[in-house]
Design an enzyme around this catalytic site. Structure first.
Site, PDB file in Angstrom:
ATOM      1  NE  ARG A  34      -4.075  -1.885   1.998  1.00 57.15           N
ATOM      2  CZ  ARG A  34      -5.063  -2.027   2.852  1.00 57.15           C
ATOM      3  NH1 ARG A  34      -5.178  -1.205   3.853  1.00 57.15           N
ATOM      4  NH2 ARG A  34      -5.938  -2.995   2.708  1.00 57.15           N
ATOM      5  CG  ASP A  92     -13.350   6.569   9.415  1.00 57.37           C
ATOM      6  OD1 ASP A  92     -13.979   5.526   9.644  1.00 57.37           O
ATOM      7  OD2 ASP A  92     -12.135   6.567   9.091  1.00 57.37           O
TER       8      ASP A  92
HETATM    9  C1  SAM Z   1     -13.330  -1.871   9.644  1.00 59.86           C
HETATM   10  S1  SAM Z   1     -13.990  -0.255   9.617  1.00 59.86           S
HETATM   11  C2  SAM Z   1     -15.428  -0.474  10.629  1.00 59.86           C
HETATM   12  C3  SAM Z   1     -16.619   0.295  10.098  1.00 59.86           C
HETATM   13  C4  SAM Z   1     -17.925   0.106  10.882  1.00 59.86           C
HETATM   14  N1  SAM Z   1     -17.818   0.636  12.222  1.00 59.86           N
HETATM   15  C5  SAM Z   1     -18.331  -1.334  10.913  1.00 59.86           C
HETATM   16  O1  SAM Z   1     -18.264  -1.988  11.961  1.00 59.86           O
HETATM   17  O2  SAM Z   1     -18.721  -1.849   9.858  1.00 59.86           O
HETATM   18  C6  SAM Z   1     -12.882   0.601  10.731  1.00 59.86           C
HETATM   19  C7  SAM Z   1     -12.903   2.124  10.552  1.00 59.86           C
HETATM   20  O3  SAM Z   1     -12.219   2.716  11.654  1.00 59.86           O
HETATM   21  C8  SAM Z   1     -11.450   3.805  11.179  1.00 59.86           C
HETATM   22  N2  SAM Z   1     -10.364   4.080  12.134  1.00 59.86           N
HETATM   23  C9  SAM Z   1      -9.246   3.334  12.387  1.00 59.86           C
HETATM   24  N3  SAM Z   1      -8.489   3.945  13.310  1.00 59.86           N
HETATM   25  C10 SAM Z   1      -9.143   5.074  13.676  1.00 59.86           C
HETATM   26  C11 SAM Z   1      -8.855   6.134  14.596  1.00 59.86           C
HETATM   27  N4  SAM Z   1      -7.739   6.143  15.316  1.00 59.86           N
HETATM   28  N5  SAM Z   1      -9.761   7.137  14.692  1.00 59.86           N
HETATM   29  C12 SAM Z   1     -10.895   7.140  13.940  1.00 59.86           C
HETATM   30  N6  SAM Z   1     -11.208   6.188  13.062  1.00 59.86           N
HETATM   31  C13 SAM Z   1     -10.350   5.157  12.925  1.00 59.86           C
HETATM   32  C14 SAM Z   1     -10.967   3.349   9.817  1.00 59.86           C
HETATM   33  O4  SAM Z   1     -10.633   4.458   8.985  1.00 59.86           O
HETATM   34  C15 SAM Z   1     -12.187   2.571   9.295  1.00 59.86           C
HETATM   35  O5  SAM Z   1     -13.035   3.362   8.514  1.00 59.86           O
END
Ligand code: SAM
Length: 278
Positions: free
Chosen positions: A34, A146
């Protein structure tokens, strides 16, 4: 381009410091893939020079670019459906009863780590379906945050390929989506306008909110965090949960009972009791 073990460690430590995201050793190939593209795009010769460029970029733009590439924004509508069933069965009826009492008190819901909006739009549809016209009398605020600007842009646009709508009950697709072309659908304006999207790093020491939330969804985000980061986040979420409110986490996640201020209700559902410790 080769990513050495030492470079991987430096990048992993940096990402952990900035975002709390833990990259285990088996993520090395993913990181190389990536970030390698970005290193080449910038005409740099190594991953270590890329890391220096990120750290020296005062605008923070390259840091954003980096996190957009590392985070996994996978989500889908009605994911872990048991949570939405629980809302309809237990939480919404209590809220409906409570509405008269809390006339001047907004109902606040937060999807923390909202990815491309599937989770918060599911919540918006559910509120519409359950409360119907009385939703107009409810001061409902749906916030979705996010870290990834790319995910937030997709969420705001609310356009999804047809195959991503498979989990959605047909009556919801009919009522809340508009077909754009053979392959894509758009969330209706009614639903989109219910949600406010904002960038927020869950690693921040504090969150810029005035009030507390009735319902927080923070699902499949903490999987990236180590124990200490997770504990700090849960403490923060607790502070921003209204007494009587709920926290939903991913079904593959769990909170340590000894250190968790929330009361466990059922798998991946936690509650802040009405009489609480401060
Ligand atoms: C796997 S997705 C989960 C989405 C949704 N909550 C679900 O369960 O389907 C994880 C999300 O968390 C966000 N994320 C990861 N680390 C983060 C942080 N430190 N602060 C805010 N968002 C974060 C990522 O960008 C991603 O969009």
């Amino acid at each position: 381009m080769m990513l050495s073990d030492a470079e991987f460690t430096d990048i992993a430590q940096f990402i952990h410091r900035e975002f709390g995201i833990h990259l285990s050793d088996h993520k090395k190939v993913l990181v190389a893939g990536r970030l390698g593209k970005r290193v080449r795009q910038l005409g740099l010769s190594s991953f270590s020079s890329y890391l220096r460029a990120v750290q020296q970029d005062d605008s923070g733009e390259e840091l954003t670019e980096l996190v957009n590439r590392i985070t996994t924004n996978h989500s889908y509508f009605f994911r872990e459906k048991a949570h939405f069933d629980f809302l309809e069965r237990e939480v919404f009826p209590a809220l409906a009863q409570d509405l008269r009492r809390r006339r001047n008190n907004p109902v606040r819901v937060w999807s923390a780590g909202c990815a491309a909006g599937e989770e918060v739009y599911t919540l918006a549809m559910l509120f519409r379906e359950y409360f119907g016209p009385s939703l107009e009398d409810m001061d409902l605020g749906l916030l979705a945050t996010d870290l990834s600007l790319q995910a937030l842009a997709a969420a705001r646009a609310g356009v999804y390929p047809a195959n991503r709508l498979q989990e959605i009950p047909a009556r919801y697709t009919g009522a809340y989506f508009r077909r754009l072309d053979a392959d894509s659908f758009e969330v209706s304006d009614t639903i989109r306008k219910m949600v406010l999207f904002k960038k927020l790093n869950l690693m921040d020491q504090d969150f810029p909110f005035k009030g507390a939330f009735d319902i927080i969804f923070c699902r499949n985000v903490m999987i990236y965090f180590n124990e200490e980061t997770r504990r700090r986040l849960v403490d923060n979420l607790y502070r921003y949960t209204r007494p009587g409110g709920y926290l939903f986490i991913g079904h593959s996640e769990s909170l340590r009972r000894e250190s968790c201020p929330f009361r466990y209700i059922r798998p991946a559902v936690y509650h802040k009791p009405l009489e609480v410790r401060a």
